[in-house]
Design an enzyme around this catalytic site. Structure first.
Site, PDB file in Angstrom:
ATOM      1  N   ASP A  12      -7.071  -2.620   3.805  1.00 38.82           N
ATOM      2  CA  ASP A  12      -5.697  -2.239   4.161  1.00 38.82           C
ATOM      3  C   ASP A  12      -5.454  -2.359   5.663  1.00 38.82           C
ATOM      4  O   ASP A  12      -4.759  -1.540   6.260  1.00 38.82           O
ATOM      5  CB  ASP A  12      -5.408  -0.799   3.698  1.00 38.82           C
TER       6      ASP A  12
ATOM      7  N   HIS B  47       0.852  -1.194   0.000  1.00 40.52           N
ATOM      8  CA  HIS B  47       0.000   0.000   0.000  1.00 40.52           C
ATOM      9  C   HIS B  47       0.883   1.237   0.000  1.00 40.52           C
ATOM     10  O   HIS B  47       1.853   1.311   0.761  1.00 40.52           O
ATOM     11  CB  HIS B  47      -0.899  -0.005   1.236  1.00 40.52           C
TER      12      HIS B  47
END
Length: 203
Positions: free
Chosen positions: A147, A111
């Site tokens: 995430d 990410h």
């Protein structure tokens, strides 16, 4: 001894895919990429796979009525290529519990921000709007949240006063190409131990 087989899921340019291909070619870790799957037929990741002699397949999300049907097609293709571990490389789809359970603790993602801050698809924009001084990237295990899985490695990148989304993204991407192969190396060498929210790196 057979090499572990990776399945790489991508949606775009595939630069992180390329960094993984390069790491394997350089002997950083022993693995085989069994298949590269994209959800968009125009994804450049397919060209990178072809250039490397790797099977590349598009499973177009638009051709499936439901996310479940789409993910079942993904899983079927991954099984067909004996994939053991999933590497998300710019795959712009949120995976459902159906998929996560199939490969629990065997899915890695990178990410472009320092999690748990700035989750979602517009991290660089959000970083600049918020005015933080340091951004970066995070490799983490994938769980059923967005995430939110346990963090493996992070790398910090200073945010400059004159940064745009593109300039910040370019500097963060340089670090992504370093830490993602490193995290995969640790993972495949059985040096990661998940302990609640923490990932311990064993010596």
């Amino acid at each position: 001894m057979s090499k572990p087989i990776l399945g790489v899921l991508a949606s775009g340019r595939g630069t992180n895919l390329q960094s993984i291909i390069n790491a394997i070619d350089a002997g950083q870790f022993a693995a085989e990429i069994g298949v590269v799957i994209t959800d968009k037929p125009e994804a450049l990741a397919l060209e990178r796979a072809k250039d490397a002699g790797i099977i590349g397949i598009c499973i177009n999300r638009k051709e499936y009525n439901t996310r479940e049907d789409f993910e079942k097609a993904l899983i079927k293709e991954l099984h067909a290529h004996n994939v053991e571990h999933i590497i998300l490389a710019g795959f712009m789809r949120i995976l459902s519990p159906l998929f996560i359970r199939e490969y629990k603790n065997h899915i890695l993602n990178i990410h472009p921000a320092l999690l748990p801050a700035f989750v979602g698809a517009h991290s660089h924009r959000d970083v600049l709007e918020y005015g933080v001084k340091i951004s970066g990237c995070t490799v983490h295990f994938v769980d059923e949240g967005m995430d939110s899985g346990p963090i493996i490695i992070q790398s910090a990148v200073p945010v400059e006063d004159n940064d745009t989304e593109d300039t910040l993204a370019a500097r963060v991407l340089e670090q992504e190409h370093i830490i993602y192969p490193k995290a995969i190396e640790l993972y495949l060498n059985d040096r990661l131990q998940i302990n609640g929210r923490k990932v311990l790196i064993k010596s």
